[in-house]
Write an enzyme that holds these catalytic residues in place. Structure first.
Site, PDB file in Angstrom:
ATOM      1  CD  GLN A  28     -33.179  28.445  -4.635  1.00 24.93           C
ATOM      2  OE1 GLN A  28     -34.370  28.282  -4.398  1.00 24.93           O
ATOM      3  NE2 GLN A  28     -32.445  27.522  -5.229  1.00 24.93           N
ATOM      4  CG  HIS A  71     -25.505  27.792  -5.936  1.00 22.86           C
ATOM      5  ND1 HIS A  71     -24.704  27.550  -7.027  1.00 22.86           N
ATOM      6  CD2 HIS A  71     -26.411  26.781  -5.895  1.00 22.86           C
ATOM      7  CE1 HIS A  71     -25.109  26.442  -7.620  1.00 22.86           C
ATOM      8  NE2 HIS A  71     -26.135  25.946  -6.955  1.00 22.86           N
ATOM      9  CE  LYS A 128     -32.116  27.146  -9.090  1.00 20.16           C
ATOM     10  NZ  LYS A 128     -32.052  25.757  -8.597  1.00 20.16           N
ATOM     11  CG  ASP A 176     -27.814  33.494  -6.898  1.00 18.84           C
ATOM     12  OD1 ASP A 176     -28.853  33.333  -7.578  1.00 18.84           O
ATOM     13  OD2 ASP A 176     -27.169  32.544  -6.414  1.00 18.84           O
ATOM     14  CB  CYS A 215     -24.144  23.901  -5.416  1.00 20.55           C
ATOM     15  SG  CYS A 215     -24.299  22.632  -6.679  1.00 20.55           S
TER      16      CYS A 215
END
Length: 409
Positions: A201, A121, A224, A198, A364
């Protein structure tokens, strides 16, 4: 409690859009919020709205207890060893920027290497670009295999003694790839590098154990994972956070302020300058309670079933290209796709007319779009409140979309 019953706990999902029952397939962008999260935040504002840490009155004490209680919930949720390792931020983007600016500026020098992947991302690319420009370090990209996965042999070949930081997504927001974080951590540590993950997700969809993964930093956002927007988490190993300097200065994060010098509070508060995101933290804590009540293993199993069903249904549509691994056990609960001769924005517009919300654009992830040799894609992402009926609606509407644009052409 199955997905149909869970869906009833999300007020926004019980409505019609453009004359059709809403099918929400955009949870990778932001998930919807259950009643329990909404009520927890409303209760704070209605019953004990106050600043934290600063006062001894009843409202302030309760607000502080709830705020710090949320930090403990986060610690337990990701299996951190201490609440000192849990920093509240405005989201994944702020957390990644904090690492790049605070840790990166102090530890990366000219000719050092920062290793990332093309699937990142933008929020896990641009901070490292800026760090490389500021320090003279070299930004290196790991090669990806044809299906978007990473090969451990290639990782071993690209991480060297010059590598200071490896920054990688746990789950790709486009390909659904689940990267082997624990194995990458070992390779990075064998070369003296730190691993930044990261987790935006992955955290909403699977159990996270930062100690088992052995990552040095881990970041994610509340919005999220059934929580509110505007708050996220930076996890860091304690010894690393202790060595880092704050990037925001002001109230709350100070120990002593003199006319010319100041000192900082201990962890985690030295990174939380100003009035913190109190309602957001309380909402995040409520979201964690909700997810744990449902069960993270159940959520992951449910998403594997959904993505397997969706891959089968969507693969049967002529002219539809699916990106990422074909094995549902090797990917998260999202499918990124394109219809031949139909722009993703047009496809998303037709789906919206049918009451189906999907995402369209570059997500993104423009370097990844270039790697895929496309300008943009459409993406359907699933969560604990989605059902096979939702996927049936998606597949039928995609067929209708294809037929509509075939007639137009």
């Amino acid at each position: 409690m199955d997905a149909t019953e869970i869906k009833k706990l999300f007020p926004i999902l019980n409505q019609e859009v453009n004359g059709h029952p809403l099918v929400y397939l955009d949870s990778a962008a932001t998930s919807q919020k259950p009643v329990s999260v909404i009520e927890a935040m409303e209760t704070y504002y209605r019953q004990y709205n106050s600043n934290v840490h600063r006062g001894v009155h009843t409202l302030g004490t309760k607000a502080t207890d709830q705020y710090e209680g949320a930090r403990e919930k986060v610690r337990a949720f990701i299996k951190a060893s201490s609440t000192e390792e849990v920093i509240f931020t405005r989201g994944t983007t702020t957390a990644l920027n904090t690492i790049a600016y605070s840790y990166g500026r102090a530890n990366v020098q000219q000719d050092d290497e920062i290793v990332i992947t093309p699937m990142e991302h933008h929020s896990n690319i641009i901070p490292w670009q800026q760090l490389a420009k500021a320090t003279g370090a070299k930004l290196k990209y790991l090669p990806m295999q044809e299906d978007g996965t990473l090969a451990l042999d290639e990782i071993k070949n690209h991480i060297t003694s010059k590598t200071k930081i490896v920054a990688i997504t746990h789950v790709s927001n486009v390909l659904g790839v689940v990267n082997p974080i624990k194995e990458i951590a070992k390779i990075a540590h064998d070369h003296g590098a730190v691993l930044v993950v990261d987790g935006a997700q992955s955290t909403p969809h699977m159990k996270i154990d930062v100690q088992e993964l052995d990552c040095d930093f881990f970041t994610f956002s509340a919005h999220k994972m059934c929580g509110p927007t505007g708050i996220g988490v930076l996890y860091g190993k304690k010894h690393l956070l202790e060595e880092m300097e704050p990037v925001e200065f002001g109230g709350e994060m100070i120990d002593f302020v003199g006319l010319y010098e100041s000192t900082w509070k201990e962890l985690p508060w030295k990174f939380e300058g100003g009035t913190p995101i109190i309602a957001g933290a309380i909402g995040l804590g409520a979201a964690i309670d909700f997810l744990e009540e449902v069960g993270m293993d159940r959520i992951l199993e449910h998403e594997h079933q959904l993505v397997a069903y969706a891959l089968e249904k969507m693969s049967a549509i002529d002219g539809l290209t699916i990106y990422g691994p074909k094995d549902p056990l090797n990917r998260a609960g999202l499918i990124t796709f394109n219809l031949d001769d139909v722009h993703p924005h047009d496809a998303a517009t037709v789906l919206d007319a049918e009451g189906i919300a999907v995402r369209a654009g570059h997500h993104c992830a423009q370097p990844l779009m270039k790697w895929l040799n496309v300008s943009s894609t459409a993406r359907a992402s699933f969560y604990l409140y989605n059902t096979e009926t939702d996927i049936d609606r998606l597949a039928a509407s995609l067929v209708k979309t294809k037929e509509y644009f075939s007639d137009v052409i």
